[in-house]
Design a protein around this motif. Sequence first.
Motif, PDB file in Angstrom:
ATOM      1  N   ASP A 123      65.428  91.582  41.974  1.00  0.00           N
ATOM      2  CA  ASP A 123      65.162  91.770  40.542  1.00  0.00           C
ATOM      3  C   ASP A 123      65.858  90.697  39.714  1.00  0.00           C
ATOM      4  O   ASP A 123      65.282  90.113  38.796  1.00  0.00           O
ATOM      5  CB  ASP A 123      65.629  93.153  40.094  1.00  0.00           C
ATOM      6  CG  ASP A 123      64.724  94.272  40.587  1.00  0.00           C
ATOM      7  OD1 ASP A 123      63.586  93.974  41.018  1.00  0.00           O
ATOM      8  OD2 ASP A 123      65.147  95.443  40.552  1.00  0.00           O
ATOM      9  N   CYS A 126      64.239  87.206  40.351  1.00  0.00           N
ATOM     10  CA  CYS A 126      62.941  87.060  39.681  1.00  0.00           C
ATOM     11  C   CYS A 126      63.120  86.764  38.196  1.00  0.00           C
ATOM     12  O   CYS A 126      62.435  85.904  37.634  1.00  0.00           O
ATOM     13  CB  CYS A 126      62.098  88.327  39.873  1.00  0.00           C
ATOM     14  SG  CYS A 126      61.405  88.514  41.534  1.00  0.00           S
ATOM     15  N   GLU A 127      64.041  87.462  37.547  1.00  0.00           N
ATOM     16  CA  GLU A 127      64.270  87.198  36.122  1.00  0.00           C
ATOM     17  C   GLU A 127      64.834  85.790  35.918  1.00  0.00           C
ATOM     18  O   GLU A 127      64.425  85.079  34.985  1.00  0.00           O
ATOM     19  CB  GLU A 127      65.217  88.235  35.539  1.00  0.00           C
ATOM     20  CG  GLU A 127      65.391  88.084  34.027  1.00  0.00           C
ATOM     21  CD  GLU A 127      66.151  89.243  33.413  1.00  0.00           C
ATOM     22  OE1 GLU A 127      65.487  90.160  32.903  1.00  0.00           O
ATOM     23  OE2 GLU A 127      67.398  89.208  33.437  1.00  0.00           O
ATOM     24  N   ARG A 130      62.044  83.271  36.250  1.00  0.00           N
ATOM     25  CA  ARG A 130      61.172  83.232  35.061  1.00  0.00           C
ATOM     26  C   ARG A 130      61.833  82.480  33.913  1.00  0.00           C
ATOM     27  O   ARG A 130      61.177  81.732  33.180  1.00  0.00           O
ATOM     28  CB  ARG A 130      60.825  84.658  34.620  1.00  0.00           C
ATOM     29  CG  ARG A 130      59.909  85.383  35.585  1.00  0.00           C
ATOM     30  CD  ARG A 130      59.387  86.679  34.962  1.00  0.00           C
ATOM     31  NE  ARG A 130      58.770  87.493  35.992  1.00  0.00           N
ATOM     32  CZ  ARG A 130      59.383  88.487  36.630  1.00  0.00           C
ATOM     33  NH1 ARG A 130      60.634  88.774  36.326  1.00  0.00           N
ATOM     34  NH2 ARG A 130      58.760  89.180  37.551  1.00  0.00           N
ATOM     35  N   ASP A 164      57.741  88.565  48.235  1.00  0.00           N
ATOM     36  CA  ASP A 164      57.831  89.336  46.995  1.00  0.00           C
ATOM     37  C   ASP A 164      58.262  88.461  45.822  1.00  0.00           C
ATOM     38  O   ASP A 164      57.794  88.644  44.687  1.00  0.00           O
ATOM     39  CB  ASP A 164      58.806  90.495  47.173  1.00  0.00           C
ATOM     40  CG  ASP A 164      58.201  91.648  47.968  1.00  0.00           C
ATOM     41  OD1 ASP A 164      57.010  91.552  48.330  1.00  0.00           O
ATOM     42  OD2 ASP A 164      58.917  92.625  48.253  1.00  0.00           O
ATOM     43  N   LEU A 165      59.158  87.511  46.059  1.00  0.00           N
ATOM     44  CA  LEU A 165      59.579  86.590  44.995  1.00  0.00           C
ATOM     45  C   LEU A 165      58.389  85.800  44.463  1.00  0.00           C
ATOM     46  O   LEU A 165      58.172  85.721  43.244  1.00  0.00           O
ATOM     47  CB  LEU A 165      60.656  85.643  45.523  1.00  0.00           C
ATOM     48  CG  LEU A 165      61.050  84.490  44.599  1.00  0.00           C
ATOM     49  CD1 LEU A 165      61.686  85.017  43.320  1.00  0.00           C
ATOM     50  CD2 LEU A 165      61.981  83.521  45.303  1.00  0.00           C
ATOM     51  N   ARG A 168      55.809  88.102  42.605  1.00  0.00           N
ATOM     52  CA  ARG A 168      56.208  88.636  41.303  1.00  0.00           C
ATOM     53  C   ARG A 168      56.353  87.562  40.238  1.00  0.00           C
ATOM     54  O   ARG A 168      56.255  87.857  39.045  1.00  0.00           O
ATOM     55  CB  ARG A 168      57.528  89.403  41.446  1.00  0.00           C
ATOM     56  CG  ARG A 168      57.375  90.738  42.150  1.00  0.00           C
ATOM     57  CD  ARG A 168      58.712  91.398  42.454  1.00  0.00           C
ATOM     58  NE  ARG A 168      59.540  91.584  41.266  1.00  0.00           N
ATOM     59  CZ  ARG A 168      60.679  92.266  41.265  1.00  0.00           C
ATOM     60  NH1 ARG A 168      61.117  92.807  42.393  1.00  0.00           N
ATOM     61  NH2 ARG A 168      61.382  92.395  40.150  1.00  0.00           N
ATOM     62  N   THR A 169      56.598  86.318  40.621  1.00  0.00           N
ATOM     63  CA  THR A 169      56.869  85.273  39.627  1.00  0.00           C
ATOM     64  C   THR A 169      55.835  84.151  39.613  1.00  0.00           C
ATOM     65  O   THR A 169      55.775  83.390  38.646  1.00  0.00           O
ATOM     66  CB  THR A 169      58.245  84.628  39.876  1.00  0.00           C
ATOM     67  OG1 THR A 169      58.223  83.965  41.148  1.00  0.00           O
ATOM     68  CG2 THR A 169      59.349  85.679  39.868  1.00  0.00           C
TER      69      THR A 169
END
Length: 530
Positions: A123, A126-127, A130, A164-165, A168-169
């Motif tokens: 989490d 990912c932030e 971004r 997943d990285l 998600r991004t």
Amino acid sequence: MERLGTGIGWRPEIADAVERMPGIDWVEAVAENVCPGHLPDSLRRLRERGVTVVPHGVSLGLGGADRPDAGRLTALAERAEALGSPLVTEHIAFVRAGGPLTASPHLEAGHLLPVPRTRDALDVLCENVRIAQESLPVPLAVENIAALICWPGEEMTEGQFLYDLADRTGVRLLIDVANLHTNHVNGGEDPSKALAELPLEAIAYVHVAGGFERDGVWHDSHAHPVPRPVLDILTDLASRVSPPGVLLERDENFPEPAELEKELGAIRRALEAGAVERVKTELRSAAGATAARRTEPGGVGAELFGEAGAGRRERTRGGDGELLGAAALGRPGEARGGGREPLVGVRATRREGARSARGEAPAGAGAARRGDETGAAGATRGAFGLPPQKGVDEARQRLGLAQVALLSALVAGTPVPEGFDRARVGVQARALAAKRADVVAKVAPELPVILGEEYRTAFLGYAQSHPMTDGYRRDALTFAERLLSIGRPGDTRARRELREWWLERSGPKPRSRRPVHRLARATRTALSRR
């Protein structure tokens, strides 16, 4: 993603050789070693010849608990623009810990350290990715790193974490096959399984490098020839997808240019072997599909007429009409220009399949954990893999406490956190101290000259009780100051030279070299000795 071809890491020590090497399509330069306003002449000449230059960052710390530093992001963006680069790259790693987030002293690792493969860490990562994507003028790709130590209680494999990285991004991946080999030797992870779990369409390019094994531990040194197992992993990857680019890394112990060219030749042969296997697999798959269709009701007629239009549609991709078959020819059908948005069609299906294979609940079933979102908001957040509005800050604090505990054990001698292999932590701690001594000797080459054979022993002793809290140049000054404060070195002349060196660099500006000022300093020094 544009095709890069075959490249080599540009380093000042081999700059002239790189310019003369045949078949070099692109180079990669360490971003922190490039000044946008004063590009090295070698890089300028390469750019004028049309050779692509990609800046490769090592200090951003995207896997750390803190948000990326705005100044470092600006510096990375400036280098991308100065070099006219199609993308920039960084690492999935943490390089510092502590500070206000954990109410503990700030510590610098001076090295890339692994991120725990947990949902908290994902989490946060990912932030951070971004934030970096929004700050950079070109697409970002992130690299898997080599690890000497493994985090206890990990929840994902390396392939799952990377999948997943990217999912998600929309970030691109820089896959280092040498690091996959390192993690196989040091952590027992299967490189083939990791490749099978990767989103191959997200690969921006590939790193290849050498290392060495000592006492059962593989060290990713970038100072040794590429071993056969690493080339085999490259062939395995190339049997699955045609990577847009492949690059040879070498950071130290540079051989003759002919040896580097020989290694590049071995890399090209490994890619060719993988491409042959990929084509064979595609032909077998096509033959099997044809045989299956012929056994279906309707037979050949349905195949020739009923599916003709669908077949043509399946052979094209998106709006540019690129043939899917082009991937087999080395032209993946990725969207041009970086593609930051995740794909929600085929990739969403693949994502659910991957979750099912790992025994996880479908995306919608995670609403309670992700903040009890329901309805349209929850569906949108789940489809695009966005993090919950609440919870990331708490994840940052948990991650920060775990990372500062590990880094403190590595560089400050505090107890090893529970669950870690103490022997491996010791190996990593010694490796960090040795690297620190080597880098300080490079950024302050006068110190080994002044101290002679005493330099390394003195620095390693200093490093045991003085963790790095800033960059390597500040570390060099602090080391010199520490020696002077305890009356070392013992030789009077060497101590005087060290003091002059420290005074020259520790002030707000360099000391004046005008004769009158130098005479005044010499007079004060002579009078102070009476």
